[in-house]
Design an enzyme around this catalytic site. Structure first.
Site, PDB file in Angstrom:
ATOM      1  N   GLY A   1       0.747  -1.334   0.024  1.00 34.59           N
ATOM      2  CA  GLY A   1       0.088  -0.049  -0.070  1.00 34.59           C
ATOM      3  C   GLY A   1       0.797   1.153  -0.131  1.00 34.59           C
TER       4      GLY A   1
ATOM      5  N   ALA B   1      -9.102  14.759 -33.525  1.00 37.89           N
ATOM      6  CA  ALA B   1      -7.987  15.200 -32.687  1.00 37.89           C
ATOM      7  C   ALA B   1      -7.782  16.629 -33.104  1.00 37.89           C
ATOM      8  CB  ALA B   1      -6.756  14.224 -33.504  1.00 37.89           C
TER       9      ALA B   1
HETATM   10  C1  HXC Z   1      10.038  -3.466  10.381  1.00 40.11           C
HETATM   11  C2  HXC Z   1      11.493  -3.608   8.798  1.00 40.11           C
HETATM   12  C3  HXC Z   1      10.458  -3.761   7.652  1.00 40.11           C
HETATM   13  C4  HXC Z   1       9.229  -3.460   8.032  1.00 40.11           C
HETATM   14  C5  HXC Z   1      12.440  -3.992   6.680  1.00 40.11           C
HETATM   15  N1  HXC Z   1      12.836  -3.980   7.807  1.00 40.11           N
HETATM   16  N2  HXC Z   1      11.233  -3.978   6.554  1.00 40.11           N
HETATM   17  N3  HXC Z   1      11.190  -3.711   9.838  1.00 40.11           N
HETATM   18  N4  HXC Z   1       8.931  -3.202   9.275  1.00 40.11           N
HETATM   19  N5  HXC Z   1       8.213  -3.495   7.169  1.00 40.11           N
HETATM   20  C6  HXC Z   1      14.029  -4.077   8.623  1.00 40.11           C
HETATM   21  C7  HXC Z   1      14.661  -5.252   8.666  1.00 40.11           C
HETATM   22  O1  HXC Z   1      14.347  -6.076   9.791  1.00 40.11           O
HETATM   23  C8  HXC Z   1      16.068  -5.168   8.764  1.00 40.11           C
HETATM   24  O2  HXC Z   1      16.335  -4.827   9.983  1.00 40.11           O
HETATM   25  C9  HXC Z   1      16.250  -3.532   8.042  1.00 40.11           C
HETATM   26  O3  HXC Z   1      15.085  -3.142   7.972  1.00 40.11           O
HETATM   27  C10 HXC Z   1      16.772  -3.893   6.584  1.00 40.11           C
HETATM   28  O4  HXC Z   1      16.018  -4.938   5.994  1.00 40.11           O
HETATM   29  P1  HXC Z   1      16.696  -6.183   5.164  1.00 40.11           P
HETATM   30  O5  HXC Z   1      15.646  -7.073   5.012  1.00 40.11           O
HETATM   31  O6  HXC Z   1      17.778  -6.675   5.974  1.00 40.11           O
HETATM   32  O7  HXC Z   1      16.893  -5.359   3.809  1.00 40.11           O
HETATM   33  P2  HXC Z   1      16.936  -5.925   2.431  1.00 40.11           P
HETATM   34  O8  HXC Z   1      17.581  -7.325   2.253  1.00 40.11           O
HETATM   35  O9  HXC Z   1      17.725  -4.632   1.663  1.00 40.11           O
HETATM   36  O10 HXC Z   1      15.554  -6.240   2.081  1.00 40.11           O
HETATM   37  C11 HXC Z   1      14.638  -5.108   1.937  1.00 40.11           C
HETATM   38  C12 HXC Z   1      13.287  -5.435   1.833  1.00 40.11           C
HETATM   39  C13 HXC Z   1      12.663  -6.457   2.987  1.00 40.11           C
HETATM   40  C14 HXC Z   1      12.904  -5.931   0.485  1.00 40.11           C
HETATM   41  C15 HXC Z   1      12.306  -4.054   1.911  1.00 40.11           C
HETATM   42  O11 HXC Z   1      13.268  -5.759   4.129  1.00 40.11           O
HETATM   43  C16 HXC Z   1      11.285  -6.682   3.050  1.00 40.11           C
HETATM   44  O12 HXC Z   1      10.790  -7.715   2.336  1.00 40.11           O
HETATM   45  N6  HXC Z   1      10.739  -6.139   4.120  1.00 40.11           N
HETATM   46  C17 HXC Z   1       9.301  -6.245   4.308  1.00 40.11           C
HETATM   47  C18 HXC Z   1       8.683  -5.717   3.337  1.00 40.11           C
HETATM   48  C19 HXC Z   1       6.972  -5.809   3.637  1.00 40.11           C
HETATM   49  O13 HXC Z   1       6.289  -7.054   3.694  1.00 40.11           O
HETATM   50  N7  HXC Z   1       6.384  -4.660   4.267  1.00 40.11           N
HETATM   51  C20 HXC Z   1       4.772  -4.573   4.546  1.00 40.11           C
HETATM   52  C21 HXC Z   1       4.408  -4.589   3.226  1.00 40.11           C
HETATM   53  S1  HXC Z   1       2.812  -4.307   3.417  1.00 40.11           S
HETATM   54  P3  HXC Z   1      17.693  -5.087  10.653  1.00 40.11           P
HETATM   55  O14 HXC Z   1      17.724  -4.616  12.212  1.00 40.11           O
HETATM   56  O15 HXC Z   1      18.249  -6.457  10.445  1.00 40.11           O
HETATM   57  O16 HXC Z   1      18.825  -3.911   9.988  1.00 40.11           O
HETATM   58  C22 HXC Z   1       2.610  -2.653   3.671  1.00 40.11           C
HETATM   59  C23 HXC Z   1       1.158  -2.263   3.883  1.00 40.11           C
HETATM   60  C24 HXC Z   1       0.882  -0.709   3.672  1.00 40.11           C
HETATM   61  O17 HXC Z   1       3.504  -1.687   3.516  1.00 40.11           O
HETATM   62  C25 HXC Z   1      -0.497  -0.692   3.672  1.00 40.11           C
HETATM   63  C26 HXC Z   1      -0.976   0.855   3.504  1.00 40.11           C
HETATM   64  C27 HXC Z   1      -2.315   1.047   3.036  1.00 40.11           C
END
Ligand code: HXC
Length: 508
Positions: free
Chosen positions: A170, A405
């Site tokens: 989102g 157009a």
């Molecule tokens: C809390 C998070 C996080 C999140 C990453 N981190 N995403 N912490 N909430 N959503 C933290 C990780 O734990 C990690 O902490 C640091 O950030 C870096 O993440 P990595 O995974 O090590 O980095 P990378 O390998 O570059 O991968 C990046 C990433 C991945 C692809 C973004 O982190 C990921 O898939 N994150 C989750 C994404 C996700 O599903 N988000 C929710 C989406 S739903 P440390 O302490 O180890 O450094 C959403 C809904 C919104 O957003 C709705 C609005 C209407």
């Protein structure tokens, strides 16, 4: 006193480090700058004033109470770009992956509120793992709060999004509701569901870059406007871009001094149009020879190339340029071109940016694909956008203006203020050959050829439209810049209002 100051300095230094040196190094290793480094490049030297540096999250689940980092994953504040005020937020991937918590969202909302109060653009730098997973619905609420502010700010202050890392789920909808999106190749992506979910649900195997990288979004989807090679290029482009923008819808367009004479003549334009009407030429040449110093900021250059949209300046003041491009699909209007230009025209109208339209359009693109995908509805978007626009509108027909157009492309009938034609203009219901084949169906090839020549002689010129006053003047191509500059001068105090309404109902 000196102790307190030293404490403050230490606290500041800690906050400046975000998630720590290790994570900063890892950010650099990915070819990305940190949130603060980006702001430094974006804004004038030493102009950034940060706020909310010590904000922390309020989460006590999953051990989060033990990890609080000052700033909570987003750096916010204001500064200047070439001396003009802008507000900024820059997500810090080194802090919880730049994920959005309730407090993080509140910081972004404050930036939007402050910008709205004084009337200045907001630039959002996105680099985030999305909703802060540990906070659950609180972070979803935070997103919705940001979305609401984006919508209220739309059309009031310019909003520019720079995508410089992940932007998924989102989270994509905040940038999607801003006016323009710039992305960085290979290090940024935007998608609603990522490759893993896509594979589970549809069995498709796709990389992040293919699914939602900068190239995908600036060529196929048009979600983003321009793709850049790296962070620095994107940030410097954002500076150039903001220079064209008024601060808000209450302001006039910015003006800056130019050494380019307003009445510069361009003799080469007199020979630009090829003798053969089916041969293309590059409309970029007309644009660059018309605007100040050839400086043109094109948006969506890699999508729907049959229409060119972008910003230039005339006598130092910003104008929006929309132009058919004969080099792509002969300059036909299709679904993508209509949508691209409609949004651009509406942006210009919302922000008091005069629109100069260069026309060489053989009509709407025929075919079942276009019809079945709704060219009627999408073409109507552009017609609607031009018809509702009240900013100064100057139109120049360089060659073809055929059929519907012709009407759509800022014609006199849609309240065009100054409608010019080059002597090479052909304004008609359709091309001569097609027209004759319909009205003289069944005639011999010789008769058809004769009638075609007759039709061309009658309609393949601007004078019939000029006789009716649909064209204000037939101008020499070399004097295009002079005529447009003069026209814009005279239209500076244009006043035109649409009837009161809550809002219109553009065919979305
Ligand atoms: C809390 C998070 C996080 C999140 C990453 N981190 N995403 N912490 N909430 N959503 C933290 C990780 O734990 C990690 O902490 C640091 O950030 C870096 O993440 P990595 O995974 O090590 O980095 P990378 O390998 O570059 O991968 C990046 C990433 C991945 C692809 C973004 O982190 C990921 O898939 N994150 C989750 C994404 C996700 O599903 N988000 C929710 C989406 S739903 P440390 O302490 O180890 O450094 C959403 C809904 C919104 O957003 C709705 C609005 C209407």
């Amino acid at each position: 006193m000196s102790d307190i100051i030293a404490q403050l300095e230490a606290k500041r230094a800690e906050a400046m480090l975000g998630g720590g040196q290790k994570r900063i190094d890892s950010q650099h290793a990915k070819g990305k700058l940190t949130a603060r480094e980006r702001i430094e490049i974006l804004l004038d030297e030493d102009s950034f004033e940060e706020i909310d540096m010590y904000v922390e999250h309020n989460c006590v689940d999953f051990g989060m109470e033990k990890t609080r980092i000052a700033g909570d994953g987003v750096v916010t504040g204001s500064g200047t770009i070439n001396g003009r005020l802008v507000f900024v937020f820059s997500q810090d991937f080194t802090v919880f992956g730049g994920s959005l918590s309730e407090r993080h969202a509140e910081k972004i909302c404050k930036v939007l509120d402050n910008a709205m109060k004084v009337g200045a653009p907001v630039i959002g730098i996105n680099d985030s793992g999305g909703a802060r997973i540990q906070e659950g619905v609180a972070s979803l609420g935070g997103y919705a709060d940001v979305f609401q502010k984006n919508v209220l700010a739309s059309g009031v202050i310019p909003q520019l999004s720079l995508i410089m890392g992940p932007c998924a789920g989102g989270a994509v909808y905040s940038p999607a509701m801003t006016d323009f999106i710039f992305m960085v190749k290979d290090s940024s992506y935007m998608f609603v569901t990522g490759p893993d979910v896509v594979k589970t649900v549809t069995n498709e195997i796709v990389t992040q870059e293919e699914l939602g990288g900068a190239v995908t979004h600036t060529t196929k989807t048009s979600v983003a406007d321009v793709a850049y090679e790296n962070d620095i290029e994107a940030l410097l482009a954002a500076r150039d871009f903001i220079d064209f923008m008024p601060l808000s819808n209450r302001e006039e367009v910015p003006e800056r001094p130019t050494a380019d004479p307003w009445d510069r003549l361009e003799d080469s334009l007199d020979t630009l149009i090829p003798d053969n009407a089916n041969q293309p030429y590059d409309m970029h040449e007309v644009i660059r020879k018309m605007v100040d110093e050839g400086d043109f900021f094109e948006v969506q250059p890699s999508h729907a190339g049959n229409i060119i949209c972008g910003f230039g300046r005339m006598e130092g003041a910003t104008v929006g340029v929309v132009a058919n491009q004969p080099m792509v699909l002969a300059g036909c209007l299709d679904i993508n071109a209509s949508k691209k230009a409609a949004r651009f025209v509406r942006y210009c109208d919302a922000f008091n940016i005069p629109i100069v339209t260069l026309v060489d359009v053989p009509g709407f693109l025929p075919g079942t694909s276009q019809e079945h995908n709704g060219i009627i509805k999408h073409g109507a978007k552009l017609l609607f956008a031009y018809a509702e626009a009240t900013v100064p509108k100057i139109t120049i027909i360089t060659r073809k203006a055929y059929g519907g157009a012709y009407d759509v492309m800022a014609s006199k009938h849609l309240r065009g203020d100054l409608n010019y034609a080059w002597p090479t203009a052909e304004i008609a219901v359709m091309g001569a050959k097609g027209a004759v084949e319909i009205i003289f169906r069944g005639k011999t090839p010789d008769e058809i050829a004769e009638r075609t020549a007759e039709y061309e002689a009658r309609f393949a010129n601007p004078f019939i439209a000029a006789q009716k006053g649909f064209i204000d003047e037939v101008i020499m191509p070399h004097s295009t810049r002079r005529r447009v500059a003069l026209g814009l001068r005279k239209l500076r105090n244009k006043q035109l209002e649409n009837p009161w309404k809550k809002h219109d109902n553009i065919p979305l």
